[in-house]
Design a protein around this motif. Sequence first.
Motif, PDB file in Angstrom:
ATOM      1  N   THR A 740     -44.295 -50.489 -19.398  1.00 55.89           N
ATOM      2  CA  THR A 740     -44.707 -51.154 -21.496  1.00 55.89           C
ATOM      3  C   THR A 740     -44.976 -52.254 -20.689  1.00 55.89           C
ATOM      4  O   THR A 740     -46.454 -52.838 -21.898  1.00 55.89           O
ATOM      5  N   HIS A 744     -49.655 -53.068 -21.902  1.00 56.76           N
ATOM      6  CA  HIS A 744     -49.722 -54.614 -22.944  1.00 56.76           C
ATOM      7  C   HIS A 744     -50.555 -55.374 -23.038  1.00 56.76           C
ATOM      8  O   HIS A 744     -51.262 -56.175 -22.942  1.00 56.76           O
ATOM      9  N   HIS A 747     -54.160 -54.183 -22.135  1.00 57.06           N
ATOM     10  CA  HIS A 747     -55.238 -54.274 -23.368  1.00 57.06           C
ATOM     11  C   HIS A 747     -55.144 -55.119 -24.128  1.00 57.06           C
ATOM     12  O   HIS A 747     -56.221 -55.345 -24.573  1.00 57.06           O
TER      13      HIS A 747
END
Length: 798
Positions: A740, A744, A747
């Motif tokens: 995760t 993040h 991105h």
Amino acid sequence: MKSLPYILPFQDVNLASIPEVGGKNASLGELIRNLRQSGVLIPDGFAVTAAAFRQHLKENNLESEVYGALEAVNILDPDALAPVAFAVREKIRSPPLPTAIEQGICEAYLALSRQYGEAESDVAVRSSATAEDLPTASFAGQQETYLNVRGRVRLLQAVRDCMASLFTDRAIVYRAERGFAQRDVALSVGIQKMVRSDLAAAGVIFTLDTESGFRDVVMITGSYGLGEMVVQGQVNPDEFWVHKSTLAEGYRSIIRRELGSKETKLVYATAGTSLVKELRVPVEDRQRPILTDDELLTLARWSVAIEKHYSERAGALTPMDIEWAKDGATGQLFIVQARPETVHAQAKGPLSVYRLRGKGKVLLRGKSVGSQIGAGKVCVAHDVTELRKLRPGEILVAPMTDPDWEPVLQRAAAVVTDHGGRTCHAAIVARELGIPCVVGTGTATEVAIGVQEMTVCCAEGDEGKVYEGLIPFSREEVDPKRLPPTSVPLMLNISKPEQAFFLGQLPTAGVGLARIEFIISGWIGAHPMALLHPELIKSSAVRSQLLDLTRTSRSPAEYFIGKLASGVAQIAAAFYPRPVIVRLSDFKTNEYAGLLGGKDFEPIEDNPMLGWRGASRYYHPNYREGFALECAALRRVRDEMGLRNLKVMVPFCRTVDEARKVLDEMATHGLRRGENGLEVYVMCEIPSNVILAEAFSELFDGFSIGSNDLTQLVLGIDRDSEILGPLWDEQNPAVEQMITSVVHKAHLYGRKVGLCGQAPSDHPEFARFLAGVGIDSISITSDALPKVAEVLARPSNS
């Protein structure tokens, strides 16, 4: 009443003329009329029409006698059919042709000879049935061809012999099995100027991959001498694949070369006669390809032009089966025949995926035909007289096959031959019958003696394997049209280039992981530093093995570069223009030591899993020369072959400084990130890749999560440990939090993140978690594709 024409020049016929001149002659006329202006060379000639055949039967009062005899016999009983068919052929070949037909043939032959500046030209006399070379039935090899025919007397006899060959046992049975009434099929004869391939080479071209049906390649096969040796399967030919899409863009896109053994060739025994003899090919000729790269590219362009013309005429893509020949006297290339391919052209619906579900002793290796698996009792037959003992469902083992074997071949569960390539008779018939076939094993008829049962496997790539005993296997159908659309693009993990053409037809977003080390171990087999520095190898036996391995290459370095480039190119071409991410080599030191010559170049480490692997090797003085070979291969794929969909991925990159060193090393060898659209990814498999994701994002175009190594290093578990096995869990909250986090962070910098680890393949539900955190792609094994697609297509609350 106007008499029917008995002679038609090739330039006066086309595909609409099949009822008059048969499929083979009609196709030659079509080529001459439409492709010559594009530079395609086709030897000229003329057709003796089907009307001439019928007139020959009529004037000699043979119609009722011939067809009455066939109607009275059980065609599917070989013993009953053979004497009747023989008598029919004798009745047709014995009497002279009607006077008008003889005169027409002689006048046309004289004109053809003048056209080529000769008193009496040497010609090929080919049978051309009116139900032949159709998109639905090939009739390959059913009737006879006579080569190097010279002079009117011999020509007239060859024409009668061709007419008689309409009634070979195999042709009669083939027509009956495919629903053609015997009276409805007539025979035309083609007379075509000979190409002196006995002084050079000849072979067969398919405008698709013959085993997978993949349509974006041209497959060229051939051997020295007359092409009959290739078609009959008496020789193991050279094989070459050219990628159509990049060829059209002007690239030299020969993506793969496989040299055959080419031990023998067929040449003329006596000048001016059709007698032939078999000669041994000198060793130095066997070790070089039969054609230059320029010649291969010329044949590929011609083949694409022929396919394009036939496809436009048919209103649908029409893959082609083409015969080529090189004239040894002039050095010119020619196309001598072309016909629609009949197996994959008709294939529709689901793809059948076969998998072995057990292990066994490998008895034989050869070239696989198709992708099926067959198993059964063994029947060894050395010639057609021994075929009677073949029972339905048995494995036929033979030196080779020819058209005379066809009436009983359909009984076999699989075929294994000593000789032949993927375009030989056994291969063609096996594809048409839908049975697995392994050709060119070399010793099948010897090894099979005393073996009771076999499993013939063509599902492991282009190397076919024959196992002792009955090995369990499964068959699963994957229908690309029924796979549901998914919220996250699905890519494939690929280890074997040989499977790429098949897998490339699945509806995926590309390849998320192609492992270079599988190509090095499977196709190359030697340590790169051992190839570059054989003088440092202690064992003379190993040095000798390396010399044998690289004997047919210009240099040991070229051996490595060429083999690696071919393996990578086959994968990139199969998925073109979809992205293909190729991971640089990630062997551990113990694995590198297992390669030929590797022990002299690798340290002994207590924990190779955390040792000198991945990125740390590429700039190190002890391996950077080997890494240069990897870079040269990838550059060849991108820049020479034009496969710019290839992306490069750096594995096990521990630090940001190490990343810079690797990128600099790559740039030194012509792989500069951003140049010609090159994207470079980094594997995310070390906690430092996640923690410093922002810094890595500045250097790379994206991340690919390796869930196996990431789990190992997050949980502190040796993934090879049996004792710690119960603790291993790629879905552990700590691992999921790492995934995760990197998604993040990446991105935020506009970088894509994919996952190429094993987790979603083993646990399809894990794909739902990945989709939930916003991952950009998931790369899985091909067998997991239906299940993962189904999971991602389901509503999240289901």
